[in-house]
Design a protein around this motif. Structure first.
Motif, PDB file in Angstrom:
ATOM      1  N   GLU A 248     -29.257  -7.009 -57.629  1.00 45.24           N
ATOM      2  CA  GLU A 248     -27.929  -6.454 -57.379  1.00 45.24           C
ATOM      3  C   GLU A 248     -28.059  -4.950 -57.224  1.00 45.24           C
ATOM      4  O   GLU A 248     -28.845  -4.306 -57.910  1.00 45.24           O
ATOM      5  CB  GLU A 248     -26.980  -6.789 -58.543  1.00 45.24           C
ATOM      6  CG  GLU A 248     -25.534  -6.400 -58.291  1.00 45.24           C
ATOM      7  CD  GLU A 248     -24.583  -6.986 -59.330  1.00 45.24           C
ATOM      8  OE1 GLU A 248     -23.360  -6.848 -59.136  1.00 45.24           O
ATOM      9  OE2 GLU A 248     -25.053  -7.582 -60.317  1.00 45.24           O
ATOM     10  N   SER A 249     -27.302  -4.361 -56.302  1.00 47.32           N
ATOM     11  CA  SER A 249     -27.313  -2.909 -56.130  1.00 47.32           C
ATOM     12  C   SER A 249     -25.973  -2.460 -55.580  1.00 47.32           C
ATOM     13  O   SER A 249     -25.240  -3.234 -54.950  1.00 47.32           O
ATOM     14  CB  SER A 249     -28.448  -2.473 -55.194  1.00 47.32           C
ATOM     15  OG  SER A 249     -28.265  -3.010 -53.892  1.00 47.32           O
ATOM     16  N   THR A 252     -22.484   3.042 -58.855  1.00 50.34           N
ATOM     17  CA  THR A 252     -22.574   2.899 -60.306  1.00 50.34           C
ATOM     18  C   THR A 252     -21.334   2.256 -60.910  1.00 50.34           C
ATOM     19  O   THR A 252     -21.428   1.354 -61.749  1.00 50.34           O
ATOM     20  CB  THR A 252     -22.816   4.271 -60.953  1.00 50.34           C
ATOM     21  OG1 THR A 252     -24.048   4.795 -60.464  1.00 50.34           O
ATOM     22  CG2 THR A 252     -22.873   4.164 -62.461  1.00 50.34           C
ATOM     23  N   ILE A 255     -21.357  -1.558 -60.170  1.00 54.70           N
ATOM     24  CA  ILE A 255     -22.380  -2.344 -60.866  1.00 54.70           C
ATOM     25  C   ILE A 255     -22.115  -2.405 -62.363  1.00 54.70           C
ATOM     26  O   ILE A 255     -22.278  -3.450 -63.004  1.00 54.70           O
ATOM     27  CB  ILE A 255     -23.788  -1.770 -60.598  1.00 54.70           C
ATOM     28  CG1 ILE A 255     -24.108  -1.827 -59.103  1.00 54.70           C
ATOM     29  CG2 ILE A 255     -24.841  -2.525 -61.398  1.00 54.70           C
ATOM     30  CD1 ILE A 255     -24.116  -3.210 -58.517  1.00 54.70           C
ATOM     31  N   THR A 256     -21.691  -1.287 -62.959  1.00 53.87           N
ATOM     32  CA  THR A 256     -21.486  -1.257 -64.405  1.00 53.87           C
ATOM     33  C   THR A 256     -20.078  -1.686 -64.811  1.00 53.87           C
ATOM     34  O   THR A 256     -19.847  -2.022 -65.973  1.00 53.87           O
ATOM     35  CB  THR A 256     -21.759   0.143 -64.969  1.00 53.87           C
ATOM     36  OG1 THR A 256     -20.827   1.087 -64.399  1.00 53.87           O
ATOM     37  CG2 THR A 256     -23.171   0.584 -64.644  1.00 53.87           C
ATOM     38  N   PRO A 259     -20.066  -6.202 -62.679  1.00 53.64           N
ATOM     39  CA  PRO A 259     -21.314  -6.763 -62.148  1.00 53.64           C
ATOM     40  C   PRO A 259     -21.124  -8.200 -61.696  1.00 53.64           C
ATOM     41  O   PRO A 259     -20.395  -8.969 -62.320  1.00 53.64           O
ATOM     42  CB  PRO A 259     -22.268  -6.668 -63.342  1.00 53.64           C
ATOM     43  CG  PRO A 259     -21.386  -6.627 -64.547  1.00 53.64           C
ATOM     44  CD  PRO A 259     -20.152  -5.910 -64.114  1.00 53.64           C
ATOM     45  N   THR A 264     -27.304  -8.892 -64.555  1.00 49.53           N
ATOM     46  CA  THR A 264     -26.674  -7.582 -64.755  1.00 49.53           C
ATOM     47  C   THR A 264     -25.659  -7.659 -65.884  1.00 49.53           C
ATOM     48  O   THR A 264     -25.561  -6.741 -66.713  1.00 49.53           O
ATOM     49  CB  THR A 264     -25.990  -7.110 -63.464  1.00 49.53           C
ATOM     50  OG1 THR A 264     -26.885  -7.237 -62.363  1.00 49.53           O
ATOM     51  CG2 THR A 264     -25.554  -5.658 -63.582  1.00 49.53           C
TER      52      THR A 264
END
Length: 295
Positions: A248-249, A252, A255-256, A259, A264
């Motif tokens: 996964e990308s 920020t 993703i945080t 997710p 993740t």
């Protein structure tokens, strides 16, 4: 820690256009030989892709054994690459000869995890900081003249140049390691778990220093860590690596905050929090998530 929301979009550095990739990794594979003569090779990286723009921090996060440190070392030319490409500022460097690699150290540097073993105990701090400058052709007087500026940049006193590493705390030694990485004015620094060996208060100080240096110099970071909470405060974008693959990308906050991949989400639950009840709830959720992924 609050997610880093500052974007590097539209911001370039001298000689590098805004938005263009400074580092590009494509289909990167790294494997290590097995223990026995007839053992099969173990594939550590399995077709990894990533990009880092000038002035940007890409956080690379994963558990121990995920391949994150190997990826950083592959970028630096410290491990052999089975296949794939590593391109820096438009130049393929994955097959660069030793002499070219030495020249590339002006632009590519590293901060290692352990400040206690990354510095030569027999060299003064001044000699440690002058060494890479002399290695790149600076005369001794010029190199020593720049040591004071490097110490000032990492907020250490000028008399530190005359002292040995054993006279400093872990956080101060890591500041010296940062100064050494900055000595050649690099464009990209691989930060390999740079605060994991430090206590929480010292971690915060070193992270703030890295952010300050980036704002002042425009250096890009590949920030390698197992701690998603640290990556969250340092990175513009995050790539999550699991068993040698990027699973996964994205930005920020994305993703945080929300997710999508189960791995993740497990990493997010692993991040420590001050509230004991919340930490217990996270442990229970993490155990449930691991059990579900194993079924």
């Amino acid at each position: 820690m609050t997610p880093r929301t500052t974007t590097t979009a539209g911001v370039g550095t001298p000689g590098h256009p805004a938005g263009a990739a400074l580092l590009t990794v494509r289909e990167l594979r790294v494997s290590y030989p097995g223990e026995g003569r007839r053992s099969r090779r173990t594939e550590v990286l399995r077709g990894v892709d990533l990009d880092i723009r000038a002035g940007e921090t890409l956080g690379l996060v994963g558990e121990s054994g995920s391949g994150k440190t190997t990826l950083g070392r592959a970028v630096l030319g410290l491990v052999p690459i089975a296949s794939g490409t590593v391109t820096f500022d438009g130049e393929r460097i994955d097959k660069a000869a030793t002499a070219r690699r030495r020249a590339l150290s002006r632009d590519l540097q590293v901060i290692f995890q352990d400040p206690y073993t990354s510095l030569n105990p027999s060299l003064t701090i001044g000699d440690t900081l002058a060494e890479p400058l002399i290695g790149q052709g600076a005369d001794t007087q010029e190199a020593r003249g720049r040591v004071g500026g490097l110490l000032d940049r990492v907020h250490l006193p000028a008399d530190a140049a005359r002292r040995l590493p054993r006279e400093f705390s872990g956080g101060q030694r890591q500041r010296v390691a940062i100064a050494r990485a900055l000595a050649l004015r690099p464009r990209l620094v691989v930060c390999d778990e740079p605060v994991s060996a430090l206590d929480l208060t010292t971690q915060r100080t070193v992270l703030d220093l890295l952010l300050e240096i980036q704002e002042q110099t425009g250096v890009a970071y590949l920030f390698v860590s197992h701690d998603l909470s640290v990556v969250r405060c340092m990175s513009h974008r995050v790539a999550v690596i699991h068993q040698g693959e990027i699973v996964e990308s994205g930005d920020t906050g994305q993703i945080t905050g929300s997710p999508q991949h189960p791995y993740t989400r497990t990493l997010l639950l692993s991040s420590p929090v001050a509230d004991v009840a919340e930490q217990r709830r996270r442990r229970e959720q993490r155990a449930a998530a691991r059990a579900a992924s194993a079924d």
